[in-house]
Design a protein around this motif. Structure first.
Motif: not given
Length: 298
Positions: A225-233
């Protein structure tokens, strides 16, 4: 090309990327075996180290901040058997490990790979569809939706609300937290517009984890899921809170409770373990180990 083959796994370096293949030894964690082979581009690396012991040592990779969704979702909380970026090395293979380390370090210098955080993921995360059952539920992800389904161990009010389907567009954050000591873990999704988070036992957007064998596999769902969310940067650029880097020390959440409160909590934990054992959630062996750990604390 440099290569080191161990019971714990095989690492291969071809100047552009490292190929990390988990071994078949019983000591290899379930997460590593399920995740399978990882290809780490050289540009995702911040460093490599070799730690030598009397009987065995350890190769460790250090990735650049924000390069891997798995590390971001787990916050550096993966333990040694499940960490894909560690390799146990037998002492008689230290020479090979040193050569491997120098080859990677030389390539990092020649390619002038920086060590600062990246602005986008350089690893794709676990493949989907993906489904894991652990704790009080099952979490499935097909790349667009997360499905949370409950089992007979789920708290009544949470189960009565039924299964949940969360659209990726509505998820703003995901976190995997392993069970530690008296505290249960969780896989939790932060959903846009949802009420404030409740403890995972009651949260319809979280799976509660009790420290059993399959708990680490929930980290794969979190990473996918994290890979498909907006990047933290991207969130940092908008002025949001910067997430903690893996391995960074966390600030204490609260002041430690008095000793008598700790004792009461341990007694409650013993009762909970007894109930889980009687209901068949814990095997005899799991119950004995958990009970011994609590008694040591007392």
């Amino acid at each position: 090309m440099a290569e080191i083959i161990q019971k714990d796994g095989t690492w291969t370096f071809d100047s552009d990327a490292l190929r990390l293949t988990p071994g078949r030894d019983k000591g290899v964690g379930l997460l590593r075996r399920t995740l399978g082979e990882l290809v780490v581009p050289l540009e995702a690396l911040a460093g490599i180290s070799l730690e030598q012991g009397k009987k065995a040592g350890r190769l460790r990779l250090r990735l650049r901040g924000g390069a891997d969704p798995l590390l971001h979702a787990t916050g550096g909380r993966l333990t040694e058997p499940h960490d894909p970026y560690q390799l146990i090395v037998d002492s008689d293979r230290y020479g090979v490990a040193e050569y491997f380390t120098e080859e990677v370090r030389t390539a990092l210098l020649l390619d002038r790979v920086p060590t600062d955080p990246v602005a986008g993921y350089l690893l794709p995360g676990p493949s989907v569809p993906l489904s894991v059952s652990a704790g009080d539920g099952t979490a499935s992800f097909d790349g667009e939706r997360v499905r949370l389904e409950w089992n007979w161990k789920t708290e009544d009010a949470k189960a009565a609300a039924g299964a949940r389907t969360l659209a990726l567009a509505d998820i703003t954050a995901v976190e995997w937290q392993p069970a530690a000591g008296l505290e249960n873990g969780h896989l939790r999704f932060t959903v846009r517009g949802a009420p404030a988070q409740a403890p995972a036992k009651y949260d319809p957007h979280a799976v509660e984890l009790w420290g059993f064998k399959k708990d680490p596999l929930m980290a794969l769902v979190a990473a996918a899921v994290q890979a498909r969310l907006p990047h933290p940067a991207a969130r940092d650029a908008r002025g949001g809170d910067r997430p903690a880097e893996p391995g960074a020390a966390a600030a204490p959440a609260a002041v430690a409770a008095p000793a008598e409160d700790d004792h009461d909590a341990l007694l409650r934990r013993l009762r909970e373990l007894g109930e889980l054992h009687r209901s068949g959630v814990l095997t005899d062996e799991e119950f004995t180990l958990a009970k011994q750990a609590v008694l040591k604390r007392m």
